[in-house]
Design a protein around this motif. Structure first.
Motif, PDB file in Angstrom:
ATOM      1  N   UNK A  70     -13.495   2.429 -53.247  1.00  0.00           N
ATOM      2  CA  UNK A  70     -12.889   3.743 -53.157  1.00  0.00           C
ATOM      3  C   UNK A  70     -11.938   3.816 -51.949  1.00  0.00           C
ATOM      4  N   UNK A  71     -12.444   3.320 -50.801  1.00  0.00           N
ATOM      5  CA  UNK A  71     -11.598   3.300 -49.602  1.00  0.00           C
ATOM      6  C   UNK A  71     -10.337   2.493 -49.847  1.00  0.00           C
ATOM      7  N   UNK A  72     -10.526   1.352 -50.487  1.00  0.00           N
ATOM      8  CA  UNK A  72      -9.377   0.462 -50.705  1.00  0.00           C
ATOM      9  C   UNK A  72      -8.329   1.157 -51.564  1.00  0.00           C
ATOM     10  N   UNK A  73      -8.783   1.826 -52.630  1.00  0.00           N
ATOM     11  CA  UNK A  73      -7.839   2.502 -53.526  1.00  0.00           C
ATOM     12  C   UNK A  73      -7.126   3.643 -52.817  1.00  0.00           C
ATOM     13  N   UNK A  74      -7.889   4.409 -52.023  1.00  0.00           N
ATOM     14  CA  UNK A  74      -7.331   5.555 -51.310  1.00  0.00           C
ATOM     15  C   UNK A  74      -6.271   5.090 -50.304  1.00  0.00           C
ATOM     16  N   UNK A  75      -6.652   4.055 -49.538  1.00  0.00           N
ATOM     17  CA  UNK A  75      -5.744   3.494 -48.541  1.00  0.00           C
ATOM     18  C   UNK A  75      -4.461   3.009 -49.202  1.00  0.00           C
ATOM     19  N   UNK A  76      -4.652   2.312 -50.332  1.00  0.00           N
ATOM     20  CA  UNK A  76      -3.497   1.765 -51.034  1.00  0.00           C
ATOM     21  C   UNK A  76      -2.583   2.892 -51.520  1.00  0.00           C
ATOM     22  N   UNK A  77      -3.202   3.951 -52.069  1.00  0.00           N
ATOM     23  CA  UNK A  77      -2.439   5.061 -52.610  1.00  0.00           C
ATOM     24  C   UNK A  77      -1.525   5.650 -51.535  1.00  0.00           C
ATOM     25  N   UNK A  78      -2.108   5.911 -50.333  1.00  0.00           N
ATOM     26  CA  UNK A  78      -1.313   6.542 -49.281  1.00  0.00           C
ATOM     27  C   UNK A  78      -0.259   5.621 -48.712  1.00  0.00           C
ATOM     28  N   UNK A  79      -0.617   4.355 -48.574  1.00  0.00           N
ATOM     29  CA  UNK A  79       0.381   3.418 -48.046  1.00  0.00           C
ATOM     30  C   UNK A  79       1.580   3.308 -48.986  1.00  0.00           C
ATOM     31  N   UNK A  80       1.277   3.239 -50.279  1.00  0.00           N
ATOM     32  CA  UNK A  80       2.371   3.126 -51.237  1.00  0.00           C
ATOM     33  C   UNK A  80       3.203   4.397 -51.224  1.00  0.00           C
TER      34      UNK A  80
END
Lengths: 428, 215
Positions: free
Chosen positions: A113-123
């Protein structure tokens, strides 16, 4: 339809569209206005009076810019047919490593979940499309929005003025009505040029898209080729090779038996001969699947003529005589010839299997600049062919895309079906 | 007979020469490329030639072209084409001039040496010899040419065997019928295909050609 009536319809449609454009583009300024009103309402003494509206403006704009731009793209595409690709970056795959951590292309995270969230915001932060959308959200209200608001605003003033008491108010109402009606057919139109100017992907984004597309195609081709090579290897291994081993065995045994049992030896020899013939037949089938011999011997036009002869229904082949070359057609690069040949083969198979046609026609022409080819397969069958994901036509389209080729299908229910393949030229 | 053998692979060429000589015919010339083949055909005018389709320099259809060119100059010059694969298109081109003396067989037909030499002699005599594989693909394609749909099933069978190059007598033996009965079938199918009076041999070629044609 008479002119006045046509104009009335255009005005009514335009009025509705103008209202829609105004509503979409003025949504964000409405949020700003609300925030300002809140600040004024609380007065200057309250520290929240400027902080909260500021937060409201910032988050509201950020949150709404995506939906607003999506709505504008949808409306413009629907009304004018101008397609505006969004060009947002797509998130890459998120995978778990052997250490138990998740890698999202940017950083290691403890949970998926953290990984997806982090990825979403970075992108979202690094994507130029996000900033382009924000810029449009700020520009649109003062351009397209201002013009589009004329008819609804005029209508509102007309209602107010005409229901008023004084003659001056009534005059203003009549003028407002004239303005509303006069501008109705045209007021929504500026949204298109503004959207085209500010919502188009920039050259850099288009380039990034193209790279993504090519990467996907390369992956497709590599996988398909590897599978094909494995198929050939397996066929050779289980077919011809095994038969040749058997052949050698038979011959060795026959040699042994020559003196003691000539009759048995002769029988073995006969076996060996049938085995050799059978493995030749197998190899022939295999070769036909890799690259049809007629194609290498004669080129595309004759290969397609030969193909048409083997189809279970009458097929006419027209080759554009302007093209020149052997058999009325120039030799193309081998991969292009192969792609077009197998494409036509697949389309003809479809005609036999699904169309219920009594007759088909293949038209073949060289590309306009003398390179590449255009092939069209028509049948008088029941129609209704389409691109199902993972279906034959979809696969064919992807294979042609490798050469920047296209596949157009027109297949209304009840037929006739027309499928057109265009391969501009290889490897440009 | 005086025979020409045109084949680029030495092993096969040598094997063919041996086979043909073993049956008492004379191999007057061999060739290994398309141009050589055409020269040899012009120079020797052999009673029959065995020609491979794919040969140097281009490895496309050199052999077939040489055969077609030679037959354009010398109508009816007997040629037997040998190939790894059979294409109806090629069979049609070979038969198109209607003068017979054409064979088109798969390479493995040489395994049945007796039948192969038989076919060779038939072609030398102006007949046809088409590989059963061509015929089989014709039958499976199931789209009849003009006039073919009017044939009865028995006439179809007779026509298919005719295309392989069998004589009426041989067809009769294959179908357990008298030669006379086969004659009746052939006459009736010639009529249905609209093929009229000239020499029987050419009528047979034209019937086979009708069989290969598709509308």
């Amino acid at each position: 339809m008479g002119r006045p009536r046509g104009w009335a319809v255009a005005a009514a449609v335009g009025f509705v569209r103008a209202c829609a454009v105004a509503a979409v583009t003025l949504l964000v300024p409405a949020v700003w206005a609300g925030a300002v009103a809140l600040g004024i309402h609380w007065g200057a003494g309250n520290p929240w009076s400027w902080l909260l509206p500021l937060i409201l403006v910032g988050t509201g704009t950020l949150a709404l810019s995506g939906p607003v731009c999506r709505a504008v793209r949808f409306l413009v595409a629907r009304w004018t047919g101008t397609d505006l690709p969004a060009g947002h970056r797509r998130p890459g795959p998120v995978g778990r490593l052997s250490t138990g951590y998740w890698w999202n292309g940017f950083s290691y995270e403890r949970s998926r979940r953290d990984a997806l969230l982090d990825q979403k915001w970075r992108i979202r932060w690094s994507d130029p499309a996000t900033w382009r959308d924000l810029r449009f959200t700020a520009i649109a209200p003062f351009t397209a929005g201002l013009v589009a608001v004329l008819p609804p605003a005029g209508a509102a003033f007309a209602v107010l003025g005409l229901s008023g008491a004084g003659p001056a108010q009534r005059l203003a109402g009549v003028l407002a009505l004239l303005l509303a009606v006069g501008s109705a057919p045209y007021a929504w139109r500026p949204v298109e040029p503004v959207a085209v100017r500010f919502l188009r992907p920039s050259p850099a984004m288009a380039l990034a898209d193209r790279v993504g597309e090519l990467t996907a195609q390369r992956a497709d081709v590599t996988v398909a080729q590897a599978a094909e090579i494995r198929r050939i290897e397996r066929n050779l291994h289980d077919g011809a090779q095994a038969r040749l081993v058997g052949l050698g065995l038979s011959l060795a045994t026959a040699e042994r038996l020559m003196d003691t049992d000539p009759e048995g030896a002769r029988a073995l020899m006969r076996d060996a001969r049938t085995g050799a013939a059978a493995s030749l037949a197998e190899l022939r089938e295999l070769v036909r699947g890799i690259s049809p011999p007629v194609l290498s011997e004669r080129g595309l036009a004759d290969a397609i003529r030969a193909l048409a002869l083997d189809v279970a229904l009458p097929v006419d082949v027209d080759v554009d005589a302007e093209s020149g070359g052997v058999g009325g057609f120039p030799r193309l690069e081998a991969p292009v010839e192969s792609a077009v040949y197998f494409g036509v083969a697949e389309l003809l198979t479809n005609v036999v299997k699904h169309a219920g046609a009594s007759h088909a026609r293949v038209a073949l022409a060289a590309g306009r600049d003398g390179s590449g080819a255009v092939a069209e397969v028509r049948d008088d069958g029941g129609g209704g062919a389409g691109f199902e994901a993972g279906g034959g036509l979809d696969g064919l389209r992807r294979r042609l895309a490798v050469f920047d080729g296209t596949l157009e299908v027109t297949s209304p229910p009840g037929g006739p079906t027309r499928v057109r393949m265009t391969v501009p030229c290889a490897f440009s | 007979m005086r025979v020409l053998v045109a084949e680029d692979l030495y092993l096969l060429r040598d094997g063919l020469v041996r086979l043909i000589e073993a049956y008492g015919h004379e191999v007057v010339a061999t060739a290994a490329t398309g141009p050589e083949t055409l020269d040899a055909l012009r120079t020797w005018r052999p009673d029959v030639s065995v020609i491979d389709v794919r040969m140097p320099p281009t490895h496309r259809d050199e052999g077939l072209r040489a055969a077609l060119d030679a037959r354009a100059e010398v109508p009816g010059l007997p040629v037997l084409i040998l190939s790894q694969h059979v294409e109806r298109l090629y069979a049609r081109e070979l038969l198109a001039d209607g003068s017979g003396g054409v064979g088109y067989l798969l390479k493995e037909s040489v395994f049945e040496a007796e039948q192969f030499v038989d076919a060779l002699e038939r072609v030398a005599g102006g007949g046809t010899a088409l590989d059963p594989a061509v015929i089989a693909r014709l039958l499976s394609a199931g789209s009849p040419a003009r006039g073919l749909e009017r044939l009865t099933e028995r006439e179809h069978t007779v026509l298919a065997l005719m295309a392989e190059g069998l004589s009426n007598q041989a067809i009769g033996r294959r179908l357990f019928l008298s030669e006379g009965a086969i004659g009746k079938y052939t006459t009736s199918l010639f009529g249905k295909l609209g093929i009229t009076d000239d020499q029987d041999g050419n009528r047979r070629v034209r019937a086979v050609l009708a069989y290969l044609e598709k509308t």
